[in-house]
Design an enzyme around this catalytic site. Structure first.
Site, mmCIF file in Angstrom:
data_model
loop_
_atom_site.group_PDB
_atom_site.id
_atom_site.type_symbol
_atom_site.label_atom_id
_atom_site.label_comp_id
_atom_site.label_asym_id
_atom_site.label_seq_id
_atom_site.Cartn_x
_atom_site.Cartn_y
_atom_site.Cartn_z
ATOM 1 N N SER A 139 35.108 107.919 -7.159
ATOM 2 C CA SER A 139 35.756 106.682 -7.309
ATOM 3 C C SER A 139 36.974 106.795 -6.086
ATOM 4 O O SER A 139 37.392 107.108 -5.638
ATOM 5 C CB SER A 139 36.489 106.637 -8.628
ATOM 6 O OG SER A 139 37.134 105.749 -9.069
ATOM 7 N N TYR A 152 43.346 111.279 -13.086
ATOM 8 C CA TYR A 152 41.537 110.496 -12.771
ATOM 9 C C TYR A 152 41.219 110.919 -11.523
ATOM 10 O O TYR A 152 39.915 111.493 -11.170
ATOM 11 C CB TYR A 152 40.741 109.145 -13.880
ATOM 12 C CG TYR A 152 40.190 108.867 -13.463
ATOM 13 C CD1 TYR A 152 39.306 109.093 -14.182
ATOM 14 C CD2 TYR A 152 40.355 107.741 -12.979
ATOM 15 C CE1 TYR A 152 37.331 108.554 -13.603
ATOM 16 C CE2 TYR A 152 38.687 107.398 -12.096
ATOM 17 C CZ TYR A 152 38.021 107.483 -12.726
ATOM 18 O OH TYR A 152 36.262 106.979 -12.118
#
Length: 230
Positions: A139, A152
Site C-alpha cells: 500500500s 496499518y
C-alpha cells in the site's frame, strides 16, 4: 511476453474487493483460479462466475495449518501452481494513542503473518519447478502513513521489506516477486471511509496492474508498482 493462460493462480482474500477483482481478471486471461478466503459461500458464488477451472478453499491465512492444507489440496487438484497473489488484508483506522491493541494484533496477523504463511507454503513448489510469480499487495500507506493508520502503514511497510528482500533471495531462481502499492481503493474494506475530496481507485485498476506485472518477458521482473488516482 509471458502468458497467464493455462497458469494456476492462487489468490488469497478472494471473496471481495481487490482479491475478487484479481481472480476474475486472471480468469479472463485464461488462468485456472484457486479462490482462498474465509467466506466459503461467497467464494463459491465467485467461482460460478469464472470461465476457467476454479477451486474454492476455505482458509484463514493467519492459521498456518490452514495454509499448509490449502496447498496440499491445490497440488492434489491441479498438480502445480504458477502464480501466488497475497491479497488478503485487514485495514483498521487506529491511532497509536487509541491503544487498541486487539486491532493492531489483527492487522499484524493478517497482513504480515498471513503473507509469510502463504510464502512458506508456496515457495518450495515454485523453487522446485524453477518458475512462478508472487504478487504481494502492499500500500501507499507503507511509505506515506497518516495519523490514523500508523499500524496499518507499518504492516504494509513490512510487505515492502519482505518483497524487496525476497527479490534478492530469488535472483536467478526463475521465480519472480512483485509488490503492488495502491492508494485508496473503493472496496468493501474501505466502506464507510470518508474520502473527502480525494479521488479513489477501483479494484479493477489493481487487477490490471497485476496482469501487467505477470505478462512481462521472462528476463524482466517488475519489482514494485505504485498506483495512485489522478
Amino acid at each position: 511476453m509471458a502468458k497467464v493462460k493455462e497458469k494456476v493462480a492462487v489468490v488469497t482474500g478472494a471473496s471481495s474487493g481487490i482479491g475478487e477483482a484479481i481472480a476474475k481478471k486472471l480468469s479472463q486471461q485464461g488462468a485456472s483460479i484457486v479462490l482462498v478466503g474465509r467466506n466459503e459461500q461467497r467464494l463459491n458464488e465467485i467461482a460460478q462466475q469464472l470461465n476457467t477451472p476454479a477451486k474454492v478453499v476455505s482458509a484463514d491465512v493467519t492459521v498456518k495449518s490452514n495454509i499448509d492444507d490449502m496447498l496440499k489440496a491445490v497440488i492434489d487438484h491441479f498438480g502445480h501452481i504458477d502464480i501466488v497473489v497475497n491479497s488478503a488484508g485487514q485495514s483498521l483506522s487506529s491511532k497509536i494513542t487509541d491503544y487498541n491493541v486487539e486491532q493492531w494484533d489483527t492487522m499484524i496477523d493478517v497482513n504480515i503473518k498471513g503473507t509469510l504463511h502463504v510464502l512458506q507454503a508456496t515457495l518450495p513448489y515454485l523453487l522446485k519447478q524453477s518458475s512462478g510469480h508472487i504478487i504481494n499487495l502492499a500500500s501507499v500507506s507503507g511509505f506515506e502513513p497518516t495519523k490514523t493508520n500508523a499500524v496499518y502503514g507499518a504492516t504494509k511497510a513490512a510487505i515492502h521489506a519482505i518483497t524487496q528482500s525476497l527479490e534478492k533471495e530469488l535472483a536467478r531462481t526463475g521465480v519472480k516477486v512483485t509488490s503492488i502499492s495502491p492508494g485508496m481503493v473503493d472496496t468493501p474494506m474501505t466502506e464507510g471511509t470518508d474520502f473527502g475530496e480525494r479521488k479513489k481507485l477501483e479494484a479493477q485498476n489493481i487487477a490490471d496492474a497485476v496482469v501487467y506485472a505477470l505478462t512481462q518477458p521472462s528476463h524482466v521482473n517488475v519489482n514494485e508498482v505504485t498506483i495512485r488516482p489522478v
